[in-house]
Design a protein around this motif. Structure first.
Motif, PDB file in Angstrom:
ATOM      1  N   UNK A 115      41.037  35.216  47.906  1.00 46.69           N
ATOM      2  CA  UNK A 115      42.009  35.901  47.212  1.00 46.69           C
ATOM      3  C   UNK A 115      41.775  35.412  45.444  1.00 46.69           C
ATOM      4  N   UNK A 116      41.379  36.521  44.873  1.00 39.62           N
ATOM      5  CA  UNK A 116      41.342  36.033  43.302  1.00 39.62           C
ATOM      6  C   UNK A 116      42.615  36.549  42.699  1.00 39.62           C
ATOM      7  N   UNK A 117      43.464  35.648  42.319  1.00 43.53           N
ATOM      8  CA  UNK A 117      44.716  36.166  41.627  1.00 43.53           C
ATOM      9  C   UNK A 117      44.663  36.037  40.015  1.00 43.53           C
ATOM     10  N   UNK A 118      44.709  37.137  39.418  1.00 39.83           N
ATOM     11  CA  UNK A 118      44.488  37.439  38.119  1.00 39.83           C
ATOM     12  C   UNK A 118      45.615  37.881  37.340  1.00 39.83           C
ATOM     13  N   UNK A 119      46.908  37.654  38.042  1.00 40.45           N
ATOM     14  CA  UNK A 119      48.065  37.950  37.366  1.00 40.45           C
ATOM     15  C   UNK A 119      48.370  37.323  36.128  1.00 40.45           C
ATOM     16  N   UNK A 120      48.071  36.080  36.078  1.00 46.56           N
ATOM     17  CA  UNK A 120      48.101  35.473  34.630  1.00 46.56           C
ATOM     18  C   UNK A 120      47.069  35.511  33.663  1.00 46.56           C
ATOM     19  N   UNK A 121      45.969  36.400  34.059  1.00 49.46           N
ATOM     20  CA  UNK A 121      44.945  36.552  33.284  1.00 49.46           C
ATOM     21  C   UNK A 121      44.942  37.955  32.431  1.00 49.46           C
ATOM     22  N   UNK A 122      43.808  38.240  31.503  1.00 51.90           N
ATOM     23  CA  UNK A 122      43.626  39.531  30.977  1.00 51.90           C
ATOM     24  C   UNK A 122      42.107  39.583  30.776  1.00 51.90           C
ATOM     25  N   UNK A 123      41.858  40.765  31.282  1.00 52.64           N
ATOM     26  CA  UNK A 123      40.273  41.074  30.964  1.00 52.64           C
ATOM     27  C   UNK A 123      39.983  42.188  29.826  1.00 52.64           C
ATOM     28  N   UNK A 124      39.271  41.537  28.723  1.00 52.58           N
ATOM     29  CA  UNK A 124      39.387  42.043  27.487  1.00 52.58           C
ATOM     30  C   UNK A 124      38.314  43.181  27.270  1.00 52.58           C
ATOM     31  N   UNK A 125      37.161  42.939  28.059  1.00 55.67           N
ATOM     32  CA  UNK A 125      36.060  43.782  27.762  1.00 55.67           C
ATOM     33  C   UNK A 125      35.174  44.041  28.951  1.00 55.67           C
ATOM     34  N   UNK A 126      33.751  44.725  28.613  1.00 57.53           N
ATOM     35  CA  UNK A 126      33.208  44.956  29.900  1.00 57.53           C
ATOM     36  C   UNK A 126      32.274  43.844  30.215  1.00 57.53           C
ATOM     37  N   UNK A 127      32.190  42.717  29.429  1.00 61.13           N
ATOM     38  CA  UNK A 127      31.702  41.574  29.656  1.00 61.13           C
ATOM     39  C   UNK A 127      32.444  40.761  30.862  1.00 61.13           C
ATOM     40  N   UNK A 128      33.699  40.773  30.412  1.00 59.58           N
ATOM     41  CA  UNK A 128      34.622  40.278  31.565  1.00 59.58           C
ATOM     42  C   UNK A 128      34.727  41.191  32.958  1.00 59.58           C
ATOM     43  N   UNK A 129      34.768  42.391  32.736  1.00 63.91           N
ATOM     44  CA  UNK A 129      34.662  43.163  34.057  1.00 63.91           C
ATOM     45  C   UNK A 129      33.340  42.816  34.813  1.00 63.91           C
ATOM     46  N   UNK A 130      32.199  42.666  34.276  1.00 64.38           N
ATOM     47  CA  UNK A 130      30.999  42.307  34.687  1.00 64.38           C
ATOM     48  C   UNK A 130      31.098  41.127  35.614  1.00 64.38           C
ATOM     49  N   UNK A 131      31.652  40.199  34.627  1.00 64.78           N
ATOM     50  CA  UNK A 131      31.688  38.742  35.412  1.00 64.78           C
ATOM     51  C   UNK A 131      32.719  38.820  36.666  1.00 64.78           C
ATOM     52  N   UNK A 132      33.671  39.626  36.646  1.00 60.18           N
ATOM     53  CA  UNK A 132      34.589  39.585  37.779  1.00 60.18           C
ATOM     54  C   UNK A 132      33.749  40.342  38.908  1.00 60.18           C
ATOM     55  N   UNK A 133      33.318  41.323  38.644  1.00 59.36           N
ATOM     56  CA  UNK A 133      32.123  41.827  39.605  1.00 59.36           C
ATOM     57  C   UNK A 133      31.060  40.825  40.139  1.00 59.36           C
ATOM     58  N   UNK A 134      30.534  40.310  39.332  1.00 57.47           N
ATOM     59  CA  UNK A 134      29.431  39.212  39.927  1.00 57.47           C
ATOM     60  C   UNK A 134      30.243  37.957  40.660  1.00 57.47           C
ATOM     61  N   UNK A 135      31.080  37.634  40.287  1.00 55.34           N
ATOM     62  CA  UNK A 135      32.016  36.578  41.027  1.00 55.34           C
ATOM     63  C   UNK A 135      32.386  37.084  42.683  1.00 55.34           C
TER      64      UNK A 135
END
Length: 500
Positions: free
Chosen positions: A438-458
């Motif tokens: 489980x990747x809990x990102x409730x205390x994180x914020x994704x700002x741009x497409x680079x961040x979304x791409x990093x989440x997908x890769x992980x």
């Protein structure tokens, strides 16, 4: 009726609040503008009248149209250096045409609210800009202090003594004006061998005449002048808005940046139509105005109007004003402009802030390019800020009975994606590796497409590693980004949104 009352209130505040102080301050500024305008015209490769007429027109028009009462605008070196190749290759008429287009560009910038970009200029950059200008103002006086007799140094010292000492006797008259008048009288009476204003260049002896630039109205002309006009407009707005911020701080009042941008455009168009070059706000003369008591639009208008009076009526007398008197005034401006607190603050402020300030000063002084110095400062500020935010980030792995939870805290954007990916597994590297992640990102914020791409890769790496992966806690903004920009093929990827 309410609108009329507001207009009259603003009129009284900007024009009639302190007429005596504004008029006297404007007279001081007018005298200080003469050698500057002549020098800037010579830099651009045109007759002194082009710089002087520009200063008259810009000062008088900006007093009516500008958004920063008490700020002085006139012909400036920042604009002059840009047009040197244009004047050399095509002549003054193309300079006038380029100045009109410069004003149009500045009007468009005002409509587009490009003045809001000033929000990205940090305090460290502004301090560096101020210090660099103070140094440049002082260095500009050096030619007047080399290869001269002892009389020049004595007059400069006497001028500084009057400027700083006279306020102890009376503040009824600005001390720089007292210094200029007294030293001029002494120089004329004793016929002292010192440089004077007439030696800087020929003064015009008539009123400027309205005339449109004598250039062909063709696309070829536009192709020639457009690059110069765009650069002039950008440099002029940058220096004007930074100077407005400085005057805001000095007077503890606010300015209308959008109106100032548009006002600069109108002033430059009018100046070009009366045979003047382009210009913008002048920090040195603005400091003189404020230090002499000028606060309203009347002081700026008086500076332009009295300069015109000096040129057309008192030109022969103005030519006898000794340069050491004006050098003393400009040294006072340099001393007053420099932020002396910034020196001890080098140790107290964060190293990154001090580095930005020093870099801005060095680049401006080294290149004499204000725009380049500010650009370097803004870029460094952005890099340091991104690095600081990048480090405000953490990932903590917690092993539970049937799963491993990765709790992500902080800001995920282009500068932190590598750290984010490295912190997320692979899960198989742990001795207590879990099948469910489980990747809990409730205390994180994704700002741009680079961040979304990093989440997908992980997540994709976890999946290829044989882990069933679930994302929880995406906030609304991050989830919206994920829905818009994540890959369409999400086979095996389950995304769960935590309740808000």
């Amino acid at each position: 009726m309410a609108a009329d009352a507001t207009f009259m209130g603003n009129f009284r505040r900007d024009w009639l609040a302190q007429p005596r102080a504004d008029i006297l301050a404007g007279i001081v500024v007018a005298l200080a503008l003469i050698p500057e305008a002549i020098g800037f015209a010579l830099i651009a490769g045109v007759d002194p009248s082009v710089g002087l007429y520009a200063s008259v027109a810009i000062a008088m028009v900006i007093a009516l149209t500008g958004g920063r009462p008490g700020m002085i605008s006139a012909a400036t070196a920042a604009v002059a250096v840009v047009v040197i190749p244009l004047v050399k290759d095509y002549g003054p008429e193309y300079l006038f045409a380029a100045t009109i287009l410069m004003g149009i560009f500045q009007g468009i910038a005002a409509l587009l609210r490009l003045d809001l970009l000033m929000q990205f200029v940090s305090r460290s950059v502004i301090t560096g800009f101020v210090n660099a200008l103070a140094i440049l103002i002082f260095l500009a006086q050096i030619p007047q202090l080399t290869g001269v007799g002892w009389e020049t140094y004595a007059m400069v010292a006497a001028g500084l003594a009057i400027i700083y000492g006279f306020p102890r006797i009376s503040k009824a008259v600005p001390s720089p004006l007292v210094a200029i008048v007294l030293l001029t009288a002494v120089a004329i009476y004793y016929n002292l061998p010192v440089n004077n204003v007439a030696g800087e260049g020929e003064l015009p002896d008539g009123l400027p005449v309205f005339a449109l630039p004598d250039v062909p109205l063709t696309w070829e002309t536009l192709r020639i002048i457009a690059p110069y006009s765009a650069t002039m407009a950008a440099v002029g707005l940058l220096e004007s808005l930074l100077t407005a911020q400085i005057v805001d701080d000095m007077t503890h009042t606010d300015s209308n940046r959008q109106r100032e941008s548009g006002g600069q455009g109108i002033a430059n168009i009018v100046a070009a139509c009366f045979g003047g070059m382009g210009g913008c706000a002048m920090i040195g003369q603005s400091v003189i105005n404020v230090a002499s008591g000028g606060r309203g639009r009347l002081s700026t208008f008086t500076a332009g109007a009295f300069l015109l009076f000096l040129l057309t009526v008192l030109g022969s007398y103005v030519g006898q004003v000794p340069m050491p008197a004006l050098v003393a005034v400009m040294i006072m401006v340099s001393i007053g402009t420099f932020s002396w607190n910034s020196i001890p603050n080098l140790r107290r402020h964060p190293p990154t802030s001090s580095a930005v300030m020093i870099a801005t000063v060095v680049v401006v002084v080294w290149t004499h390019d204000l725009a380049l110095g500010v650009l370097v400062g803004v870029l460094l500020s952005g890099i340091f800020f991104a690095n600081k935010v990048r480090n405000l980030f953490s990932v903590e792995r917690v092993r539970r009975e049937h799963s491993a939870v990765y709790a992500v805290t902080g800001e995920i954007f282009f500068a932190s994606v590598d750290k984010f990916q490295n912190a997320l597994g692979p899960e198989s590297q742990y001795d207590d590796a879990a099948h469910y992640v489980v990747i809990d990102v409730s205390k994180a914020h994704f700002w741009d497409i680079s961040a979304i791409g990093a989440l997908e890769k992980a997540v994709d790496r976890m999946r290829r590693n044989g882990r069933h992966t679930r994302i929880v806690g995406l906030n609304a903004a991050s989830a919206d980004l994920f829905d818009k920009f994540a890959l369409e093929d999400r086979t095996g990827l389950e995304t769960g949104l935590a309740p808000h």
